[in-house]
Design an enzyme around this catalytic site. Structure first.
Site, PDB file in Angstrom:
ATOM      1  CG  HIS A  90      -1.971  -1.068   1.159  1.00  0.00           C
ATOM      2  ND1 HIS A  90      -2.436  -1.734   2.280  1.00  0.00           N
ATOM      3  CD2 HIS A  90      -2.645  -1.592   0.106  1.00  0.00           C
ATOM      4  CE1 HIS A  90      -3.358  -2.612   1.910  1.00  0.00           C
ATOM      5  NE2 HIS A  90      -3.500  -2.539   0.605  1.00  0.00           N
ATOM      6  CD  GLU A  93      -1.052   0.230   4.740  1.00  0.00           C
ATOM      7  OE1 GLU A  93      -0.443  -0.871   4.797  1.00  0.00           O
ATOM      8  OE2 GLU A  93      -2.298   0.316   4.672  1.00  0.00           O
ATOM      9  CG  HIS A 220       0.400  -4.268   4.931  1.00  0.00           C
ATOM     10  ND1 HIS A 220      -0.594  -3.862   4.064  1.00  0.00           N
ATOM     11  CD2 HIS A 220       0.967  -5.355   4.350  1.00  0.00           C
ATOM     12  CE1 HIS A 220      -0.624  -4.673   3.015  1.00  0.00           C
ATOM     13  NE2 HIS A 220       0.313  -5.590   3.175  1.00  0.00           N
ATOM     14  CD  GLU A 310      -1.491  -4.098   9.023  1.00  0.00           C
ATOM     15  OE1 GLU A 310      -1.089  -2.908   8.987  1.00  0.00           O
ATOM     16  OE2 GLU A 310      -2.167  -4.620   8.117  1.00  0.00           O
TER      17      GLU A 310
END
Length: 450
Positions: A90, A93, A220, A310
């Site tokens: 992404h 990110e 991410h 994440e």
């Protein structure tokens, strides 16, 4: 009060790593051109253990550069596992991208300094680092910068397609096969799949086809948690309700996720970004169901086990946060790579010591097989325990062995297959083909951090 650079130095000592550290003032966000220069600078500093190659181009023509670390760059050595990190899928990110650039610099510096741990890792592993899978999206996000970046600005590629909702959906096929005793690995791709995916997705799938990756992580931002398969729920989506969707390798995936979360400075504590994840890990579908993601695709189409990391509450953290984020993640990034050396590995030969590629390696009680690579070598991640393992290949008699796996490095277990006698009734297990199976229903796209 200690300065930021002093804290980084103390952190290095606590982590047991050498002190060739970048000064806090050197941390920065890298635009595409700056990223390319940084990668080539690493390759110039460590020319004998690195290689740079491109797996393709983005929509706007930017190369998707990979930096490889190995004692023999560009060569797959039998019984040496292949590992990959993917960042910036992404575009907005961005922490993962920066961490992977810093990791590349760190590996080079520590190798040159004689760090035994890093030297051992590079000599025994072929490491592939793709800092940015979505350089076009990054440029869109970077134009707004950390202070004004929106939650979705730059997330997708140049066509605003979310690349983590763009892989062929193999979960629906897998869940169908589970009920009908079908194939449990290397599921077939749908017809015309190449026309259904974006150039960046196509490049990554071709990359997976060309390298026999064993372990991977996809970096991410937007939360702080280690997410593991399956991402897509087996149950129909009901608003406000989620369900745990375990893979056949659920236990090893939990172990992999915990390896990262507990080596991270605070991920394992659970409370981050206003959310709570026990031990800093989560099953993807238990968090929220996601279709056509890269993590599940790795597991269902290749031999590779991938988790999604994440790493920050802020998708585009300020420059001032980068030094502390690097310190928080560095040991975890190294520890996770080392997990590729657990379980079993070996060669599959015929009676004349010729390697057999595409042999199927099955572990009793785990309904997910892997296959040997072009050199006849295989790698199967497993937790400590005793296992019954079978190797089989078309035209050969299966061979079954029992092996005990410990907590240390992978146990080598080789197989020698005898040619199947002519006229025997030994057959390969039939699997339904993709044209005879139902089309998975695709739920509405969920735009959570993943």
């Amino acid at each position: 009060m200690l300065s930021g650079s002093s804290l980084i130095w103390i952190g290095a000592l606590l982590l047991g790593l050498e002190a060739s550290l970048t000064r806090a003032s050197d941390f920065q966000h890298h635009g595409y051109e700056e990223m390319v220069r940084a990668l080539f600078a690493v390759q110039s500093d460590c020319p004998y253990i690195t290689r740079i190659y491109s797996i393709g181009r983005s929509i706007e023509g930017r190369h998707l550069y990979v930096l490889e670390f190995s004692d023999n760059p560009g060569i797959h050595e039998a019984l040496e596992p292949e590992f990959k990190y993917v960042g910036n899928m992404h575009g907005n990110e961005v922490l993962g991208k920066e961490l992977l650039i810093y990791l590349a610099q760190f590996l080079c510096e520590e190798y040159r300094a004689g760090n035994e741990r890093i030297t051992h890792l590079i000599h025994d592993t072929r490491i592939h680092i793709l800092p940015s899978m979505n350089p076009d999206g990054y440029e869109v996000a970077a134009r707004q910068g950390p202070e004004f970046n929106g939650y979705l600005v730059g997330r997708g590629n140049a066509k605003e397609v979310d690349l983590n909702r763009n892989f062929p959906d193999l979960n629906g096929l897998m869940y169908y096969y589970e009920k009908h005793n079908g194939q449990n690995h290397h599921l077939p791709l749908p017809d015309n799949w190449e026309q259904q995916v974006e150039p960046e997705t196509l490049a990554v799938i071709k990359w997976m086809q060309n390298y026999n990756f064993v372990l991977s992580a996809n970096l991410h931002g937007g939360a702080v948690v280690a997410n593991y398969p399956f991402d897509k729920s087996r149950e129909p989506r009901i608003r406000g309700k989620t369900s745990y969707s375990a893979s056949p390798d659920d236990k090893i995936f939990k172990k992999l996720a915990k390896t990262y979360s507990y080596a991270h400075s605070w991920m394992h504590k659970g409370w981050n970004c206003g959310d709570y994840f026990d031990e800093g890990i989560t099953n993807g579908a238990s968090w929220y169901s996601l279709s056509k993601g890269m993590q599940d695709f790795n597991y269902l189409y290749t031999n590779c086990f991938e988790i999604t990391l994440e790493l920050s509450c802020d998708k585009f953290p300020p420059v001032t946060a980068l030094a502390s984020e690097w310190l928080a993640n560095r040991e975890a990034l190294v520890s996770y790579m080392e997990q590729v050396h657990h379980g079993i590995k070996g060669m599959v030969y015929d009676e004349n010591n010729n390697p057999i590629s595409s042999a199927v390696i099955s572990v009793a009680s785990i309904n997910h097989d892997i296959t040997s690579g072009t050199d006849g070598d295989y790698f199967r991640l497993l937790l400590p325990g005793t296992y019954t393992v079978t190797a089989s290949a078309l035209g050969y008699q299966p061979c079954t062995k029992t092996v005990t796996v410990g907590p240390a490095e992978a146990v080598q277990l080789d197989f020698y297959l005898k040619v199947q006698p002519k006229g025997s009734n030994l057959t390969v297990k039939p699997y339904p083909n993709k044209k005879g199976s139902p089309t998975a229903k695709i739920p509405p796209t969920n735009l959570g951090p993943r």
